[in-house]
Motif scaffolding. Structure first.
Motif, PDB file in Angstrom:
ATOM      1  N   THR A   1      -0.130   6.350   3.416  1.00  0.00           N
ATOM      2  CA  THR A   1      -1.585   6.213   3.418  1.00  0.00           C
ATOM      3  C   THR A   1      -2.074   6.302   4.855  1.00  0.00           C
TER       4      THR A   1
ATOM      5  N   THR B   1       4.028   1.767  -3.310  1.00  0.00           N
ATOM      6  CA  THR B   1       3.624   2.814  -4.238  1.00  0.00           C
ATOM      7  C   THR B   1       2.287   2.389  -4.845  1.00  0.00           C
ATOM      8  N   THR B   2       1.742   3.246  -5.676  1.00  0.00           N
ATOM      9  CA  THR B   2       0.501   2.883  -6.356  1.00  0.00           C
ATOM     10  C   THR B   2       0.710   1.640  -7.216  1.00  0.00           C
ATOM     11  N   ARG B   3       1.887   1.519  -7.816  1.00  0.00           N
ATOM     12  CA  ARG B   3       2.166   0.345  -8.670  1.00  0.00           C
ATOM     13  C   ARG B   3       2.295  -0.943  -7.861  1.00  0.00           C
TER      14      ARG B   3
ATOM     15  N   CYS C   1       0.860  -1.514  -5.067  1.00  0.00           N
ATOM     16  CA  CYS C   1      -0.506  -1.791  -4.604  1.00  0.00           C
ATOM     17  C   CYS C   1      -1.318  -2.448  -5.728  1.00  0.00           C
ATOM     18  N   ALA C   2      -1.182  -1.915  -6.949  1.00  0.00           N
ATOM     19  CA  ALA C   2      -1.893  -2.489  -8.096  1.00  0.00           C
ATOM     20  C   ALA C   2      -1.399  -3.907  -8.385  1.00  0.00           C
TER      21      ALA C   2
ATOM     22  N   TYR D   1      -7.200  -1.906  -9.539  1.00  0.00           N
ATOM     23  CA  TYR D   1      -6.456  -2.379  -8.372  1.00  0.00           C
ATOM     24  C   TYR D   1      -5.841  -1.247  -7.560  1.00  0.00           C
ATOM     25  N   ASN D   2      -6.219  -0.043  -7.814  1.00  0.00           N
ATOM     26  CA  ASN D   2      -5.681   1.094  -7.059  1.00  0.00           C
ATOM     27  C   ASN D   2      -6.647   1.482  -5.950  1.00  0.00           C
ATOM     28  N   SER D   3      -6.082   1.890  -4.824  1.00  0.00           N
ATOM     29  CA  SER D   3      -6.842   2.406  -3.685  1.00  0.00           C
ATOM     30  C   SER D   3      -8.048   1.551  -3.312  1.00  0.00           C
TER      31      SER D   3
ATOM     32  N   THR E   1      -7.455   0.177 -14.253  1.00  0.00           N
ATOM     33  CA  THR E   1      -6.914   0.601 -12.943  1.00  0.00           C
ATOM     34  C   THR E   1      -7.841   0.227 -11.786  1.00  0.00           C
TER      35      THR E   1
ATOM     36  N   ILE F   1       0.860  -1.184   0.000  1.00  0.00           N
ATOM     37  CA  ILE F   1       0.000   0.000   0.000  1.00  0.00           C
ATOM     38  C   ILE F   1       0.898   1.236   0.000  1.00  0.00           C
ATOM     39  N   PRO F   2       0.517   2.266  -0.749  1.00  0.00           N
ATOM     40  CA  PRO F   2       1.375   3.459  -0.847  1.00  0.00           C
ATOM     41  C   PRO F   2       1.782   4.036   0.510  1.00  0.00           C
TER      42      PRO F   2
END
Length: 165
Positions: free
Chosen positions: A78, A87-89, A91-92, A157-159, A155, A74-75
């Protein structure tokens, strides 16, 4: 959306750390199954049962590792998430591999179908199952892979706004 007030800091910490242990144990179990099959591949991989089990265990390694990462991908920064370092990547990527977790129950369903074909009413031989049905069993079990891949450009899989908050 969960508020950071729902779980105490200690509870969020536990929710973050425990999956590291259970995920590692699951990876070890799945790798043990893979090892057991592959060490005697000349005998075992001639049977549809072991090929289905191999597929299930292969995907389970990735799913278990992803779940075992817990909040690490997780970024960083957060709010309310203990142990977020990614990072966002990352996490994705974790979301993608967790989505692949659905392959395991699909393979489990195919193993149940295999046993149904093997012993119900007019039982089929392993050779008949392998020649007539096995390719469809593997294809069906791969449906979640299609959905996991489709989620990448969208996208999805983000947040996740997950329960660790």
């Amino acid at each position: 959306v969960f508020s950071t007030m729902v779980f105490s800091f200690s509870q969020r910490k536990a929710l973050s750390i425990i999956p590291h242990i259970t995920g590692a144990l699951s990876v070890i179990g799945s790798l043990s199954i893979l090892y057991d099959i592959l060490k005697d591949r000349s005998r075992k991989l001639h049977r549809p049962y072991y090929r289905l089990l191999l597929g299930m265990s292969f995907f389970d390694v990735f799913a278990s590792a992803s779940l075992g990462m817990s909040t690490l991908p997780i970024p960083k920064g957060t709010e309310g998430v203990y142990g977020a370092m990614g990072t966002t990547r990352t996490c994705a990527a974790q979301g993608f591999f967790i989505q692949l977790m659905l392959v395991s129950p699909f393979y489990n369903l195919m193993l149940a179908w295999y046993y149904l074909l093997l012993g119900k009413n007019k039982p089929l031989s392993e050779e008949a199952i392998a020649s007539k049905y096995e390719k469809y069993m593997h294809a069906f079990a791969m449906i979640p892979v299609l959905f996991a891949v489709m989620g990448l450009p969208l996208t999805l899989y983000n947040s996740a706004d997950c329960e660790y908050r």
